[in-house]
Motif scaffolding. Structure first.
Motif, PDB file in Angstrom:
ATOM      1  N   GLU A 217      -3.257 100.975  78.136  1.00 59.49           N
ATOM      2  CA  GLU A 217      -3.302 100.619  79.649  1.00 59.49           C
ATOM      3  C   GLU A 217      -4.036 101.620  80.477  1.00 59.49           C
ATOM      4  O   GLU A 217      -3.747 102.685  80.704  1.00 59.49           O
ATOM      5  N   THR A 218      -5.176 100.946  80.841  1.00 59.65           N
ATOM      6  CA  THR A 218      -6.065 102.063  81.952  1.00 59.65           C
ATOM      7  C   THR A 218      -6.229 101.173  83.088  1.00 59.65           C
ATOM      8  O   THR A 218      -7.114 101.629  83.906  1.00 59.65           O
ATOM      9  N   VAL A 219      -5.989  99.929  83.351  1.00 52.59           N
ATOM     10  CA  VAL A 219      -6.335  98.865  84.189  1.00 52.59           C
ATOM     11  C   VAL A 219      -5.220  99.138  85.484  1.00 52.59           C
ATOM     12  O   VAL A 219      -5.658  99.280  86.504  1.00 52.59           O
ATOM     13  N   GLY A 220      -3.789  99.010  85.306  1.00 50.57           N
ATOM     14  CA  GLY A 220      -3.096  99.144  86.348  1.00 50.57           C
ATOM     15  C   GLY A 220      -2.360  97.753  86.679  1.00 50.57           C
ATOM     16  O   GLY A 220      -2.050  96.937  86.034  1.00 50.57           O
ATOM     17  N   GLN A 221      -2.530  97.692  88.129  1.00 48.17           N
ATOM     18  CA  GLN A 221      -1.675  96.357  88.753  1.00 48.17           C
ATOM     19  C   GLN A 221      -2.274  95.163  88.139  1.00 48.17           C
ATOM     20  O   GLN A 221      -1.470  94.285  87.950  1.00 48.17           O
ATOM     21  N   ALA A 222      -3.445  94.996  87.675  1.00 46.22           N
ATOM     22  CA  ALA A 222      -4.012  93.680  87.485  1.00 46.22           C
ATOM     23  C   ALA A 222      -3.531  93.241  85.963  1.00 46.22           C
ATOM     24  O   ALA A 222      -3.379  91.952  85.996  1.00 46.22           O
ATOM     25  N   THR A 223      -3.081  94.332  85.218  1.00 50.75           N
ATOM     26  CA  THR A 223      -2.728  93.874  83.857  1.00 50.75           C
ATOM     27  C   THR A 223      -1.123  94.273  83.459  1.00 50.75           C
ATOM     28  O   THR A 223      -0.792  94.001  82.206  1.00 50.75           O
ATOM     29  N   TRP A 224      -0.397  94.744  84.392  1.00 46.79           N
ATOM     30  CA  TRP A 224       0.697  95.404  84.127  1.00 46.79           C
ATOM     31  C   TRP A 224       1.778  94.501  83.588  1.00 46.79           C
ATOM     32  O   TRP A 224       2.304  94.825  82.431  1.00 46.79           O
ATOM     33  N   ASP A 225       1.755  93.361  84.186  1.00 50.21           N
ATOM     34  CA  ASP A 225       2.931  92.380  83.785  1.00 50.21           C
ATOM     35  C   ASP A 225       2.361  92.079  82.318  1.00 50.21           C
ATOM     36  O   ASP A 225       3.414  91.698  81.398  1.00 50.21           O
ATOM     37  N   HIS A 226       1.137  91.690  82.178  1.00 48.23           N
ATOM     38  CA  HIS A 226       0.750  90.947  80.638  1.00 48.23           C
ATOM     39  C   HIS A 226       1.081  92.092  79.790  1.00 48.23           C
ATOM     40  O   HIS A 226       1.554  91.817  78.715  1.00 48.23           O
ATOM     41  N   SER A 227       0.827  93.375  80.005  1.00 50.66           N
ATOM     42  CA  SER A 227       1.164  94.721  79.167  1.00 50.66           C
ATOM     43  C   SER A 227       2.367  94.604  78.725  1.00 50.66           C
ATOM     44  O   SER A 227       2.720  94.790  77.538  1.00 50.66           O
ATOM     45  N   LEU A 228       3.544  94.431  79.493  1.00 47.93           N
ATOM     46  CA  LEU A 228       5.021  94.402  79.073  1.00 47.93           C
ATOM     47  C   LEU A 228       5.298  93.202  78.455  1.00 47.93           C
ATOM     48  O   LEU A 228       5.899  93.322  77.413  1.00 47.93           O
ATOM     49  N   LYS A 229       4.746  92.034  78.611  1.00 53.27           N
ATOM     50  CA  LYS A 229       4.779  90.790  77.926  1.00 53.27           C
ATOM     51  C   LYS A 229       4.329  90.784  76.630  1.00 53.27           C
ATOM     52  O   LYS A 229       4.997  90.047  75.495  1.00 53.27           O
ATOM     53  N   ALA A 230       3.172  91.394  76.354  1.00 55.84           N
ATOM     54  CA  ALA A 230       2.290  91.665  74.948  1.00 55.84           C
ATOM     55  C   ALA A 230       3.012  92.408  74.002  1.00 55.84           C
ATOM     56  O   ALA A 230       2.820  92.499  73.000  1.00 55.84           O
ATOM     57  N   LEU A 231       4.141  93.160  74.417  1.00 55.53           N
ATOM     58  CA  LEU A 231       4.579  94.419  73.587  1.00 55.53           C
ATOM     59  C   LEU A 231       5.829  93.920  72.756  1.00 55.53           C
ATOM     60  O   LEU A 231       6.720  93.231  73.358  1.00 55.53           O
ATOM     61  N   ARG A 232       5.890  94.143  71.593  1.00 56.55           N
ATOM     62  CA  ARG A 232       7.035  94.006  70.584  1.00 56.55           C
ATOM     63  C   ARG A 232       8.323  94.740  71.037  1.00 56.55           C
ATOM     64  O   ARG A 232       7.889  96.079  71.769  1.00 56.55           O
ATOM     65  N   PRO A 233       9.405  94.342  70.608  1.00 61.18           N
ATOM     66  CA  PRO A 233      10.400  95.241  70.938  1.00 61.18           C
ATOM     67  C   PRO A 233      10.274  96.670  70.326  1.00 61.18           C
ATOM     68  O   PRO A 233      10.011  96.688  68.976  1.00 61.18           O
ATOM     69  N   GLY A 234      10.608  97.584  70.925  1.00 69.54           N
ATOM     70  CA  GLY A 234      10.465  98.955  70.383  1.00 69.54           C
ATOM     71  C   GLY A 234       9.041  99.495  70.575  1.00 69.54           C
ATOM     72  O   GLY A 234       8.815 100.594  70.157  1.00 69.54           O
ATOM     73  N   GLY A 235       8.006  98.837  70.945  1.00 69.88           N
ATOM     74  CA  GLY A 235       6.647  99.060  71.108  1.00 69.88           C
ATOM     75  C   GLY A 235       6.446 100.248  72.238  1.00 69.88           C
ATOM     76  O   GLY A 235       7.597 100.548  72.901  1.00 69.88           O
ATOM     77  N   ARG A 236       5.272 100.383  72.548  1.00 69.01           N
ATOM     78  CA  ARG A 236       4.789 101.726  73.439  1.00 69.01           C
ATOM     79  C   ARG A 236       3.643 101.193  74.187  1.00 69.01           C
ATOM     80  O   ARG A 236       2.606 100.676  73.831  1.00 69.01           O
ATOM     81  N   ILE A 237       3.671 101.536  75.474  1.00 65.41           N
ATOM     82  CA  ILE A 237       2.524 101.165  76.471  1.00 65.41           C
ATOM     83  C   ILE A 237       2.149 102.896  76.794  1.00 65.41           C
ATOM     84  O   ILE A 237       2.820 103.581  77.179  1.00 65.41           O
ATOM     85  N   VAL A 238       0.864 102.976  76.570  1.00 61.79           N
ATOM     86  CA  VAL A 238       0.247 104.183  76.663  1.00 61.79           C
ATOM     87  C   VAL A 238      -0.585 104.159  78.302  1.00 61.79           C
ATOM     88  O   VAL A 238      -1.583 103.532  77.936  1.00 61.79           O
ATOM     89  N   VAL A 239      -0.263 104.708  79.120  1.00 61.91           N
ATOM     90  CA  VAL A 239      -1.066 104.666  80.209  1.00 61.91           C
ATOM     91  C   VAL A 239      -1.660 106.134  80.627  1.00 61.91           C
ATOM     92  O   VAL A 239      -1.151 106.945  80.703  1.00 61.91           O
ATOM     93  N   SER A 240      -3.158 105.803  80.970  1.00 59.50           N
ATOM     94  CA  SER A 240      -3.746 107.023  81.301  1.00 59.50           C
ATOM     95  C   SER A 240      -4.582 106.833  82.785  1.00 59.50           C
ATOM     96  O   SER A 240      -5.470 107.636  83.076  1.00 59.50           O
ATOM     97  N   GLY A 241      -4.271 105.791  83.214  1.00 59.87           N
ATOM     98  CA  GLY A 241      -4.964 105.464  84.821  1.00 59.87           C
ATOM     99  C   GLY A 241      -4.767 104.148  85.118  1.00 59.87           C
ATOM    100  O   GLY A 241      -4.108 103.287  84.483  1.00 59.87           O
TER     101      GLY A 241
END
Length: 320
Positions: A217-241
């Motif tokens: 995740e480098t985009v932020g507000q525009a993609t954050w909800d999609h990032s959460l929904k795309a992740l499997r149980p136990g998965g990980r979001i890595v944020v750098s910006g």
């Protein structure tokens, strides 16, 4: 010497403070050296400086640029690590800074840097390719191979294909044995992501055929909800910006119920930069360069980044 300098800041018209012209030769403190810059790459950090983000007004004027490859005083071909700090992990030093924050940066004929910040440039990499590594590519390397906690064959979603970090994530992920998916609003950028080695591409916000093991995740507000929904149980979001705006509060119910991990990532260490350079040398993976411009044409590169008209990295070469 010729240099590209921030002489004022303006959040609405950042290019107003971009000044090209002569600057004094760099001062060299004890333990530092000078590097003759052969190539330097542009980052969002440089544009943010012109907007007044992360820079004190009393530091102006200051030479912009954090990334460079060149030749040191002993004739060695080197890559410049732009994090100025101490300790085993200089990125965690509370007193750390980046070139072009407290000290003049790399958009000049010569730059002064601590000797410990120099990494040998592999002969297999051009100066232009090597200059792309210290910020965007090193950030991507740390996100994938340090923070994501993945096994080869895992599925990684890269949000917002097109920027320097995103293109690095696709290329490194492919070389590292991951299945890489990418999103973009642009049909052209989705096609180019496939050309880089992405296994599948999707429109931004599109429903995915299955949940992924990790999201970069480098985009932020525009993609954050999609990032959460795309992740499997136990998965990980890595944020750098967050280039589209600050990340909104996480959906804590979703995070708790699915046992998701959200971790931050910064640029890597000097040692990680050296390993990244070796990784590229051994795998044949190379940075995507959108365009190469003479340093005297830096205004064109800044304008392209400001307008979002970039796929990969913009690189500046000698002042001539």
């Amino acid at each position: 010497m010729f240099a590209v300098t921030a002489t004022q800041t303006d959040p609405d018209n950042p290019l107003a403070g971009l000044t090209l012209g002569e600057r004094p030769e760099p001062e060299v403190p004890d333990g530092w050296t000078t590097v003759t810059v052969r190539a330097a790459s542009l980052n969002h950090h440089d544009l943010w400086t012109l907007k007044g983000v992360g820079i004190r007004q009393d530091r102006l004027p200051i030479v912009l640029g954090g990334d460079a490859a060149g030749v040191d005083e002993d004739g060695n071909e080197v890559i410049v690590h732009s994090v100025i700090g101490g300790g085993a992990d200089e990125t965690l030093d509370p007193k750390r800074s980046l070139l072009s924050e407290q000290y003049d940066g790399t958009f000049a004929e010569r730059v002064a840097v601590p000797r410990r910040n120099l990494v040998p440039k592999p002969a297999a990499l051009s100066f232009e390719e090597a200059a792309c590594l210290p910020t965007a590519w090193l950030t991507a390397y740390r996100m994938l191979f340090d923070k994501a906690d993945l096994e080869p064959g895992s599925t990684v979603l890269v949000q917002g294909a097109g920027g320097g970090v995103a293109t690095a994530l696709i290329t490194l992920g492919r070389a590292g044995g991951y299945r890489v998916w990418a999103t973009s609003r642009s049909e052209e950028k989705r096609a180019r992501a496939l050309g880089l080695g992405a296994d599948r591409v999707f429109e931004s916000g599109a429903r995915l055929p299955e949940r992924v093991d990790a999201v970069m995740e480098t985009v932020g507000q525009a993609t954050w909800d999609h990032s959460l929904k795309a992740l499997r149980p136990g998965g990980r979001i890595v944020v750098s910006g967050a280039t589209s705006g600050a990340v909104p509060p996480a959906d804590l119910n979703r995070v708790f119920f699915l046992q998701l991990s959200v971790v931050g990532s910064t640029m890597g260490t000097r040692d990680q930069l050296a390993r990244l350079a070796r990784f590229l040398e051994q795998t044949g993976a190379r940075p995507v360069i959108d365009r190469t411009l003479p340093l005297t044409g830096a205004r064109e590169g800044f304008a392209a980044m400001h307008e979002g008209d970039v796929f990969g990295k913009i690189v500046f070469t000698g002042a001539g």
